[in-house]
Design an enzyme around this catalytic site. Structure first.
Site, PDB file in Angstrom:
ATOM      1  N   SER A  57       0.911  -9.770  -0.258  1.00  0.00           N
ATOM      2  CA  SER A  57       0.598  -8.341  -0.255  1.00  0.00           C
ATOM      3  C   SER A  57       0.834  -7.633   1.074  1.00  0.00           C
ATOM      4  O   SER A  57       0.960  -6.411   1.102  1.00  0.00           O
ATOM      5  CB  SER A  57      -0.849  -8.129  -0.694  1.00  0.00           C
ATOM      6  OG  SER A  57      -1.748  -8.740   0.216  1.00  0.00           O
ATOM      7  N   LYS A 101       0.799  -1.222   0.000  1.00  0.00           N
ATOM      8  CA  LYS A 101       0.000   0.000   0.000  1.00  0.00           C
ATOM      9  C   LYS A 101       0.832   1.274   0.000  1.00  0.00           C
ATOM     10  O   LYS A 101       0.354   2.339  -0.400  1.00  0.00           O
ATOM     11  CB  LYS A 101      -0.940   0.003   1.205  1.00  0.00           C
ATOM     12  CG  LYS A 101      -2.138  -0.926   1.085  1.00  0.00           C
ATOM     13  CD  LYS A 101      -3.169  -0.381   0.120  1.00  0.00           C
ATOM     14  CE  LYS A 101      -4.470  -1.154   0.199  1.00  0.00           C
ATOM     15  NZ  LYS A 101      -5.517  -0.590  -0.671  1.00  0.00           N
TER      16      LYS A 101
END
Length: 502
Positions: free
Chosen positions: A304, A50
């Site tokens: 992720s 992110k």
């Protein structure tokens, strides 16, 4: 689309983010007959991809916008990216996070100097509250996924993938929440290497993109599962929906148990513990192999994020065996008479590895046992049920019963009004088939078992709690007989917790 590709190539992510490694999971490659690659976004400064999109968006703010400060809503990882980027650029940041966000993520955001407001049970509720604050304070909104600069930042992962693996690549498996990650990766990879299959992975209880693509329109979920909090999104974005409709080949949905198994698979491959959303890529990849039976393919999964609450590992470990289809859970009814438990263990489960065994005396006619067994193939589960049926034992398969797995297994027992002169012992049994049967043989003919609890702990020895009825005078010599077992044990009859609850 050329505009988005240009934004990916001219992204400013590397002012804050790093180019993460692409690693082969060699053991998984060997066992599955495919080449398995992991893109290690868990190695970013904030332990999540992110940071790419968040920083790229903030870095493009005008001087006037920077003075206003930035605001966002996030379940955690985007919040850390925004907070990290804002601190690096000297900008004020306010983050609204769901109250269900793991503490590790909340603490990390605060450590970067951002102001945190906790509100709501999921991203969508937090986002609604954030919108009100934004209107009041006049701050600049940094969207977690539905923004072209954010998507371009995530798209740099696609650029790295093709540079790091310029050869054969059959499929890329990408977690989906709001869709920003897969949109960015898809836009880059599909325009340069359209033959590569782009596969999204979502939890069954947080599948907003799957439902939207299936219905041909954006569809909001009525309820959002929060186990994989990093992808707990009620509704995907307009922009991400259109990009996914254009580039995503298919979406695989996975259960919580399968996701727990995926976390374990990542750990075994990397010795790193990823958060549930972080394991979605590999979980979907392994499910894809299981469903298609493919071999000799090169498959890549995105790791992720790794912002996992340590306390959550208890739940993950508990559900992993079922997720791997290596454990089956059953309720079994047996006659409540001398020797029936020993006969059940000897005739039915003597040759099997027991993962769990819970029993409490509640009737002099019949007993209900919660039992778990190790299995290697799904067919063994059916075979065990057939074996129980053939031996005349009423049984209920609880392997897919979420209530039983989440709550009932811990609640088998309680006070028994019919138990007499009970003594309670803790044992440390070796984790080997037949250990329980040997124990029952040693105590045969002397004491009725009134309570039994066992759960495999993943070590060489399992912890066992046993209650034995000792009618007047029959307790003499019990310790001598137990000593002959050679197992470590400790009497707990005077334990206050036992007196209160059992």
């Amino acid at each position: 689309m050329q505009t988005l590709i240009k934004k990916i190539l001219t992204s400013r992510v590397y002012e804050a983010a790093v180019e993460t490694p692409l690693e082969e999971a060699t053991t998984l490659s060997f066992t599955t007959g495919n080449r398995i690659l992991l893109k290690r976004e868990d190695k970013q400064p904030v332990f999540s991809f992110k940071i790419r999109g968040a920083y790229n968006r903030i870095a493009h703010l005008t001087p006037a916008e920077r003075k206003k400060g930035v605001i966002t809503a996030s379940a955690g990882n985007h919040a850390q990216g925004v907070a990290f980027g804002a601190r690096k650029l000297g900008i004020r940041a306010l983050i609204v996070m769901p109250e269900t966000t793991p503490r590790i993520k909340v603490d990390a955001v605060r450590s970067f100097g951002a102001e945190v407001v906790l509100h709501g049970n999921n991203y969508s509720e937090a986002a609604d509250y954030m919108a009100a604050l934004m209107a009041q304070k006049g701050m600049i909104f940094i969207h977690p996924f539905n923004d072209e600069l954010v998507i371009a930042g995530q798209g740099t992962i696609g650029n790295e993938i093709l540079r790091q693996n310029p050869g054969r690549l059959d499929a890329v498996f990408v977690p989906i929440g709001g869709g920003g990650l897969i949109s960015g990766i898809g836009a880059y990879i599909k325009n340069l290497r359209p033959e590569i299959e782009l596969i999204g992975v979502e939890p069954i209880d947080s599948d907003a993109m799957f439902r939207s693509l299936s219905k041909g329109r954006k569809t909001a979920l009525d309820n959002v599962g929060i186990f994989a909090d990093g992808v707990a999104v009620r509704e995907v974005g307009d922009l991400t929906y259109e990009l996914c409709r254009q580039y995503v080949d298919r979406i695989i949905r996975v259960s919580t148990d399968e996701l727990c198994s995926g976390i374990k698979a990542v750990y075994q491959a990397t010795r790193s513990i990823v958060e549930p959303a972080g394991a979605l890529g590999l979980t979907g990849l392994l499910k894809y192999i299981g469903e298609t039976g493919c071999s000799e393919k090169t498959l890549l999964a995105i790791n992720s994020g790794a912002n996992m609450n340590f306390e959550r590992l208890r739940y993950v470990a508990e559900r992993t065996l079922v997720g791997e289809k290596q454990e089956a859970l059953f309720a079994v009814t047996i006659p409540e008479k001398p020797g029936s438990l020993k006969a059940f263990c000897r005739d039915i489960i003597a040759s099997r590895n027991i993962t769990e065994f819970n029993y409490r005396l509640s009737s002099r006619k019949q007993a209900h046992i919660f039992v778990g067994i190790s299995i290697q193939e799904e067919e063994e589960r059916t075979a065990f049920a057939n074996q129980l049926d053939g031996a005349g034992y009423k049984n209920l398969d609880l392997t897919d019963n979420d209530l039983a797995k989440t709550h009932i297994r811990y609640m088998v027992g309680g006070h028994s009004d019919i138990v007499e002169n009970e003594r309670l012992f803790r044992f440390w049994f070796p984790e080997t088939p037949g250990a329980l049967t040997r124990f029952l043989e040693t105590t045969r003919g002397h004491h009725n078992i009134s309570l039994f609890h066992y759960r495999a702990q993943g070590g060489d020895f399992g912890r066992v709690l046993i209650g034995l009825e000792c009618p007047d005078g029959s307790g003499d010599g019990l310790n001598r007989r137990l000593d002959t077992l050679g197992y470590r044990y400790q009497e707990e009859t005077d334990n206050r917790a036992y007196r209160l609850f059992l």
